[in-house]
Scaffold this active site. Structure first.
Site, PDB file in Angstrom:
ATOM      1  N   HIS A   1       1.288  -0.520   0.079  1.00 23.81           N
ATOM      2  CA  HIS A   1       0.247   0.073  -0.155  1.00 23.81           C
ATOM      3  C   HIS A   1       1.216   1.607   0.164  1.00 23.81           C
ATOM      4  O   HIS A   1       0.109   2.283  -0.797  1.00 23.81           O
ATOM      5  CB  HIS A   1      -0.669  -0.352   1.304  1.00 23.81           C
TER       6      HIS A   1
ATOM      7  N   LYS B   1     -17.315  -6.640   7.710  1.00 21.66           N
ATOM      8  CA  LYS B   1     -16.079  -7.533   7.691  1.00 21.66           C
ATOM      9  C   LYS B   1     -15.892  -6.972   8.579  1.00 21.66           C
ATOM     10  O   LYS B   1     -15.483  -5.706   9.881  1.00 21.66           O
ATOM     11  CB  LYS B   1     -15.871  -7.230   6.181  1.00 21.66           C
TER      12      LYS B   1
ATOM     13  N   ARG C   1      -2.377  -6.006  -7.976  1.00 18.90           N
ATOM     14  CA  ARG C   1      -0.847  -6.830  -7.709  1.00 18.90           C
ATOM     15  C   ARG C   1      -0.944  -7.515  -8.947  1.00 18.90           C
ATOM     16  O   ARG C   1      -0.138  -7.942  -9.772  1.00 18.90           O
ATOM     17  CB  ARG C   1      -1.053  -7.411  -6.811  1.00 18.90           C
TER      18      ARG C   1
ATOM     19  N   SER D   1      -3.108  -7.631   3.191  1.00 23.74           N
ATOM     20  CA  SER D   1      -3.068  -7.626   4.281  1.00 23.74           C
ATOM     21  C   SER D   1      -3.690  -8.981   5.194  1.00 23.74           C
ATOM     22  O   SER D   1      -2.994  -9.063   6.057  1.00 23.74           O
ATOM     23  CB  SER D   1      -4.081  -7.109   4.885  1.00 23.74           C
TER      24      SER D   1
HETATM   25  O1  PNS Z   1      -8.802  -3.356   0.444  1.00 24.17           O
HETATM   26  P1  PNS Z   1      -9.774  -2.993   0.031  1.00 24.17           P
HETATM   27  O2  PNS Z   1     -11.020  -4.305   1.226  1.00 24.17           O
HETATM   28  O3  PNS Z   1     -10.166  -4.177  -1.093  1.00 24.17           O
HETATM   29  O4  PNS Z   1     -10.890  -2.023  -0.767  1.00 24.17           O
HETATM   30  C1  PNS Z   1     -12.228  -2.268  -0.934  1.00 24.17           C
HETATM   31  C2  PNS Z   1     -12.744  -0.775  -0.971  1.00 24.17           C
HETATM   32  C3  PNS Z   1     -13.225  -0.649   0.126  1.00 24.17           C
HETATM   33  C4  PNS Z   1     -11.816  -0.005  -1.729  1.00 24.17           C
HETATM   34  C5  PNS Z   1     -14.613  -0.861  -1.809  1.00 24.17           C
HETATM   35  O5  PNS Z   1     -14.805  -2.155  -1.125  1.00 24.17           O
HETATM   36  C6  PNS Z   1     -15.185   0.330  -2.093  1.00 24.17           C
HETATM   37  O6  PNS Z   1     -14.302   1.331  -2.604  1.00 24.17           O
HETATM   38  N1  PNS Z   1     -16.112  -0.330  -1.158  1.00 24.17           N
HETATM   39  C7  PNS Z   1     -17.000   1.466  -0.797  1.00 24.17           C
HETATM   40  C8  PNS Z   1     -18.387   0.886  -1.088  1.00 24.17           C
HETATM   41  C9  PNS Z   1     -18.886   1.363  -2.581  1.00 24.17           C
HETATM   42  O7  PNS Z   1     -18.245   2.513  -2.741  1.00 24.17           O
HETATM   43  N2  PNS Z   1     -18.788   0.176  -2.938  1.00 24.17           N
HETATM   44  C10 PNS Z   1     -18.967   0.222  -4.401  1.00 24.17           C
HETATM   45  C11 PNS Z   1     -18.389   0.128  -5.267  1.00 24.17           C
HETATM   46  S1  PNS Z   1     -18.398  -0.166  -6.592  1.00 24.17           S
END
Ligand code: PNS
Length: 166
Positions: A24, A48, A97, A134
């Site tokens: 990150h 989660k 990745r 993570s």
């Molecule tokens: O580190 P992660 O868990 O891969 O991050 C995922 C994250 C938080 C970036 C993604 O789940 C997100 O943007 N969530 C916010 C809710 C949202 O906007 N959802 C619709 C996405 S199309």
């Protein structure tokens, strides 16, 4: 700054950051060179389960990005595009990745563009960190494995505290 209209160029790096890893930090630091301001936002996902609280994740991110003056840390609940709208951020930057990341990230990117016109830029992860996640860091640390090359020192300290506390 955009030389045409003098506006500040902002980008958002959203994620769970449970905890932040060197992968990150690599993406955030490269993003900080490309944009005037970078906001790193911890998404609060109540469905989660996480190892670190949001406050702990924010602290680790603040400490881990202290050397980048144009990076700020925040948290949000809800849609990422709503956060972008409120904070006037036109672009989301995501690290990729491997091909396995691509399908889901592309889906989200297209949805976010369709929902609110917010674009997503994909940045290839440094190959040194292409295997890093993570979830793996937490698993290795839980069983006493060495993750010192995978996370910032502040995260290492907290992972050790967790492990020794049982
Ligand atoms: O580190 P992660 O868990 O891969 O991050 C995922 C994250 C938080 C970036 C993604 O789940 C997100 O943007 N969530 C916010 C809710 C949202 O906007 N959802 C619709 C996405 S199309």
């Amino acid at each position: 700054m955009n030389p045409e209209d003098g506006t500040i160029r902002r980008a958002l790096c959203p994620g769970s950051f449970d905890p932040v890893t060197n992968g990150h930090i690599d993406i955030i630091s490269r993003c900080a060179k490309l944009y005037d301001e970078v906001v790193v936002a911890v998404f609060v996902n109540q469905s989660k389960s996480s190892v670190f609280t949001v406050e702990e994740r924010l602290e680790m991110l603040t400490e881990g990005t202290a050397e980048y003056p144009n990076v700020t840390i925040d948290t949000f609940q809800g849609l990422v595009v709503d956060y972008c709208k409120v904070h006037d951020i036109p672009v989301i930057v995501k690290g990729l990745r491997a091909v396995s990341d691509f399908d889901y990230e592309l889906q989200m990117a297209q949805m976010n563009r369709g929902l609110a016109g917010v674009d997503t830029l994909f940045m290839p992860t440094n190959p040194e960190y292409s295997f890093l996640a993570s979830s793996l860091v937490k698993e290795i640390a839980k069983w006493g494995g060495d993750v010192s090359s995978l996370v910032p020192p502040t995260v290492l300290t907290r992972l050790k505290e967790r492990t020794s506390a049982g």
